[in-house]
Design a protein around this motif. Structure first.
Motif, PDB file in Angstrom:
ATOM      1  N   TRP A  44       0.442  -1.110   0.004  1.00 47.86           N
ATOM      2  CA  TRP A  44      -0.569  -0.232   0.596  1.00 47.86           C
ATOM      3  C   TRP A  44       0.807   0.970   0.287  1.00 47.86           C
ATOM      4  N   PRO A  45       0.373   2.150  -1.164  1.00 46.35           N
ATOM      5  CA  PRO A  45      -0.329   2.113  -1.805  1.00 46.35           C
ATOM      6  C   PRO A  45       0.110   0.890  -2.795  1.00 46.35           C
ATOM      7  N   GLN A  46      -1.158   0.630  -3.618  1.00 42.98           N
ATOM      8  CA  GLN A  46      -0.494  -1.260  -4.599  1.00 42.98           C
ATOM      9  C   GLN A  46       0.721  -0.461  -5.378  1.00 42.98           C
ATOM     10  N   ARG A  47       1.096  -1.734  -5.926  1.00 41.09           N
ATOM     11  CA  ARG A  47       2.259  -1.674  -5.766  1.00 41.09           C
ATOM     12  C   ARG A  47       2.098  -1.419  -7.716  1.00 41.09           C
ATOM     13  N   PRO A  48       2.172  -1.220  -8.565  1.00 35.92           N
ATOM     14  CA  PRO A  48       2.227  -1.316 -10.207  1.00 35.92           C
ATOM     15  C   PRO A  48       3.109  -2.263 -10.256  1.00 35.92           C
ATOM     16  N   GLU A  49       2.459  -3.116 -11.347  1.00 37.98           N
ATOM     17  CA  GLU A  49       2.948  -3.938 -12.065  1.00 37.98           C
ATOM     18  C   GLU A  49       4.156  -4.112 -12.791  1.00 37.98           C
ATOM     19  N   GLY A  50       4.914  -4.933 -12.571  1.00 37.56           N
ATOM     20  CA  GLY A  50       6.440  -5.299 -12.938  1.00 37.56           C
ATOM     21  C   GLY A  50       7.476  -4.351 -11.621  1.00 37.56           C
ATOM     22  N   LEU A  51       6.636  -3.915 -10.812  1.00 37.28           N
ATOM     23  CA  LEU A  51       8.023  -2.333  -9.607  1.00 37.28           C
ATOM     24  C   LEU A  51       9.029  -3.898  -9.306  1.00 37.28           C
ATOM     25  N   ILE A  52       8.485  -4.733  -8.309  1.00 41.90           N
ATOM     26  CA  ILE A  52       9.149  -5.694  -7.781  1.00 41.90           C
ATOM     27  C   ILE A  52       9.681  -6.381  -8.672  1.00 41.90           C
ATOM     28  N   GLU A  53       9.387  -6.761  -9.309  1.00 44.46           N
ATOM     29  CA  GLU A  53       9.922  -8.042 -10.491  1.00 44.46           C
ATOM     30  C   GLU A  53      11.166  -7.144 -11.244  1.00 44.46           C
ATOM     31  N   ALA A  54      11.281  -5.388 -11.411  1.00 42.87           N
ATOM     32  CA  ALA A  54      12.814  -4.895 -11.847  1.00 42.87           C
ATOM     33  C   ALA A  54      13.363  -5.291 -10.665  1.00 42.87           C
ATOM     34  N   ALA A  55      13.219  -4.535  -9.330  1.00 37.48           N
ATOM     35  CA  ALA A  55      14.362  -4.575  -8.488  1.00 37.48           C
ATOM     36  C   ALA A  55      14.450  -5.482  -8.692  1.00 37.48           C
ATOM     37  N   PHE A  56      14.189  -7.055  -8.609  1.00 40.88           N
ATOM     38  CA  PHE A  56      15.201  -8.369  -8.472  1.00 40.88           C
ATOM     39  C   PHE A  56      15.680  -8.534  -9.212  1.00 40.88           C
ATOM     40  N   ASP A  57      15.387  -8.187 -10.757  1.00 39.76           N
ATOM     41  CA  ASP A  57      16.211  -8.425 -12.236  1.00 39.76           C
ATOM     42  C   ASP A  57      17.725  -7.196 -11.886  1.00 39.76           C
ATOM     43  N   GLU A  58      17.296  -5.970 -10.857  1.00 39.53           N
ATOM     44  CA  GLU A  58      18.702  -5.074 -10.731  1.00 39.53           C
ATOM     45  C   GLU A  58      19.176  -5.688  -9.802  1.00 39.53           C
ATOM     46  N   LEU A  59      19.100  -6.494  -9.066  1.00 40.02           N
ATOM     47  CA  LEU A  59      19.409  -6.875  -7.854  1.00 40.02           C
ATOM     48  C   LEU A  59      20.221  -7.808  -8.051  1.00 40.02           C
ATOM     49  N   ALA A  60      20.009  -9.386  -9.159  1.00 33.05           N
ATOM     50  CA  ALA A  60      20.491 -10.139  -9.285  1.00 33.05           C
ATOM     51  C   ALA A  60      21.672  -9.973 -10.503  1.00 33.05           C
ATOM     52  N   ALA A  61      21.574  -8.589 -10.763  1.00 36.90           N
ATOM     53  CA  ALA A  61      22.617  -8.494 -11.731  1.00 36.90           C
ATOM     54  C   ALA A  61      23.864  -7.964 -11.651  1.00 36.90           C
ATOM     55  N   ARG A  62      23.021  -7.231  -9.830  1.00 37.18           N
ATOM     56  CA  ARG A  62      24.598  -6.398  -9.860  1.00 37.18           C
ATOM     57  C   ARG A  62      25.360  -7.944  -8.759  1.00 37.18           C
ATOM     58  N   TRP A  63      24.629  -8.768  -8.293  1.00 37.12           N
ATOM     59  CA  TRP A  63      25.187  -9.535  -7.665  1.00 37.12           C
ATOM     60  C   TRP A  63      25.621 -10.959  -8.404  1.00 37.12           C
ATOM     61  N   ARG A  64      25.603 -10.845  -9.690  1.00 36.53           N
ATOM     62  CA  ARG A  64      26.138 -11.978 -10.567  1.00 36.53           C
ATOM     63  C   ARG A  64      27.423 -12.294 -11.242  1.00 36.53           C
ATOM     64  N   PRO A  65      28.025 -10.874 -10.813  1.00 36.06           N
ATOM     65  CA  PRO A  65      29.207 -11.001 -11.261  1.00 36.06           C
ATOM     66  C   PRO A  65      30.181 -11.042 -10.267  1.00 36.06           C
ATOM     67  N   ILE A  66      29.968 -10.661  -8.754  1.00 37.27           N
ATOM     68  CA  ILE A  66      29.799 -10.824  -7.414  1.00 37.27           C
ATOM     69  C   ILE A  66      30.049 -12.059  -6.951  1.00 37.27           C
ATOM     70  N   LEU A  67      28.747 -13.385  -7.377  1.00 34.71           N
ATOM     71  CA  LEU A  67      28.703 -14.328  -7.170  1.00 34.71           C
ATOM     72  C   LEU A  67      30.091 -15.623  -8.175  1.00 34.71           C
ATOM     73  N   ASP A  68      29.805 -15.219  -9.295  1.00 32.46           N
ATOM     74  CA  ASP A  68      31.071 -15.524 -10.042  1.00 32.46           C
ATOM     75  C   ASP A  68      32.335 -15.459  -9.672  1.00 32.46           C
ATOM     76  N   HIS A  69      32.597 -14.441  -9.436  1.00 27.66           N
ATOM     77  CA  HIS A  69      34.070 -14.118  -8.183  1.00 27.66           C
ATOM     78  C   HIS A  69      34.163 -14.788  -6.959  1.00 27.66           C
ATOM     79  N   ALA A  70      33.301 -15.552  -6.556  1.00 23.62           N
ATOM     80  CA  ALA A  70      33.012 -16.212  -5.620  1.00 23.62           C
ATOM     81  C   ALA A  70      33.532 -17.769  -6.180  1.00 23.62           C
ATOM     82  N   GLU A  71      32.581 -18.099  -7.085  1.00 21.52           N
ATOM     83  CA  GLU A  71      32.762 -19.306  -7.657  1.00 21.52           C
ATOM     84  C   GLU A  71      34.560 -19.856  -8.184  1.00 21.52           C
ATOM     85  N   GLU A  72      34.518 -18.272  -8.893  1.00 24.11           N
ATOM     86  CA  GLU A  72      36.353 -18.615  -9.242  1.00 24.11           C
ATOM     87  C   GLU A  72      37.334 -18.595  -8.255  1.00 24.11           C
ATOM     88  N   ASN A  73      36.859 -17.951  -6.622  1.00 28.95           N
ATOM     89  CA  ASN A  73      37.923 -17.913  -5.334  1.00 28.95           C
ATOM     90  C   ASN A  73      37.455 -19.521  -4.282  1.00 28.95           C
TER      91      ASN A  73
END
Length: 352
Positions: free
Chosen positions: A150-179
């Protein structure tokens, strides 16, 4: 089954400018005197640890571990919680979180984010040089201001947030894999990864990355009225770290989960020292032992009432008393009558 390691202590709440909490040798001696076998190290606290040097120098890391070992203490993990928080910050929290960053990037959200990403990568490099296997972090949050619909979330708002969060963390996770290091996200209110469902949303977007794991802290689940025992069944494959922190939730006719903007002492839900709250640690230690979790049980002292040094000393004994040394034989071996295939067939009435 495996025996959990411990007890260990997270040093973030104890480091200060006062002795013995202002220097690595002294604070590890103090932790040992409290009854601990290990410590979890806040990687941002320069009084205890130099993350830049540790990321590039095995000699520094060997000396760092050696000083602790002389005091009977193991380094269990590094924490990069504060840097992880800054990987994703909603503008509403820019001022509140700015103090987590180096002064050179404060007031500049883009520079601060780049600094935070590099810091987490340095913590991964340092973890490798220290011979560790896991790093504790916060995920940061872009969607948290919209956690209540509340107020009602616009459609796609949370999806966009998680898309961006994952995009920021994916290179870090790949660096973790290398280590060869697991990144263990503390499931925590204020983070976009604050419960099982939000963690799954993130996992889907990082393609079930094998290095994305959880730091399990049941206190945060008590305050969300989440089933913290069932959670272990649901995510047994993803539990990589464990904080022993207690909590209590006592709703009244005047306040509940949200706490009415009250101080920690006056909230319906508040953190307590281990054993003083409502968490069923007997069930948790049994479940983790059965699951085969062989990481460290790390006391994170956060209590609205008790003095931290009392909480630390009591916490060491509390964990030691809860660790289950795994049995090497069945309790009813004394009654073993012996058997072979022929005897088994006779017992089943299958003898010809």
């Amino acid at each position: 089954m495996k025996t959990i390691k411990g007890p260990a202590l997270f040093l973030a709440q104890f480091a200060s400018d006062e002795a013995p909490f202002n220097e690595w040798g002294a604070i590890t001696r103090w932790a040992a005197d409290c009854g601990y076998d290990g410590v979890q190290v806040p990687s941002w606290d320069k009084r205890l640890f130099d993350i830049e040097t540790a990321a590039t120098s095995r000699d520094y890391c060997d000396t760092f571990k050696g000083t602790a070992a002389e005091n009977g203490i193991a380094v269990t993990e590094l924490s990069a919680h504060l840097q992880g928080q800054l990987v994703a910050v909603h503008p509403a929290y820019d001022i509140a979180f700015d103090g987590f960053a180096d002064t050179s990037v404060q007031g500049d959200p883009k520079a601060r984010q780049a600094w935070a990403v590099q810091q987490v990568k340095l913590a991964l490099d340092a973890s490798r040089n220290l011979g560790l296997s896991a790093l504790g972090v916060f995920s940061g949050a872009l969607a948290w201001p919209y956690v209540y619909p509340w107020p009602q979330r616009p459609e796609g708002l949370i999806e966009a947030a998680f898309d961006e969060l994952a995009a920021r963390w994916r290179p870090i996770l790949d660096h973790a894999e290398e280590n060869g290091i697991d990144i263990c996200y503390e499931i925590h209110p204020g983070e976009d990864l604050h419960d099982g469902i939000s963690f799954e949303m993130f996992l889907d977007r990082v393609k079930q990355h094998p290095r994305a794991r959880m730091l399990y802290d049941p206190s945060h689940y008590v305050l969300q009225c989440l089933d913290y025992i069932a959670h272990l069944d649901d995510y047994s494959e993803r539990i990589g770290m464990f904080h022993v922190k207690d909590a209590e939730f006592n709703p009244t006719g005047k306040q509940g989960v949200y706490g009415g903007y009250q101080s920690w002492q006056n909230r319906a839900g508040r953190f307590r020292s281990p054993g003083d709250g409502q968490v069923d640690f007997g069930a948790i230690f049994s479940k983790l032992t059965t699951m085969g979790f062989d990481g460290w049980a790390v006391v994170e002292w956060e209590c609205a009432l008790k003095h931290p040094e009392d909480g630390a000393r009591e916490g060491a004994k509390f964990v030691r008393d809860h660790i289950i040394r795994v049995t090497e034989r069945a309790f009813d071996d004394f009654a073993d009558g012996g058997a072979d295939d022929a005897a088994n067939r006779r017992m089943l009435g299958l003898e010809e």
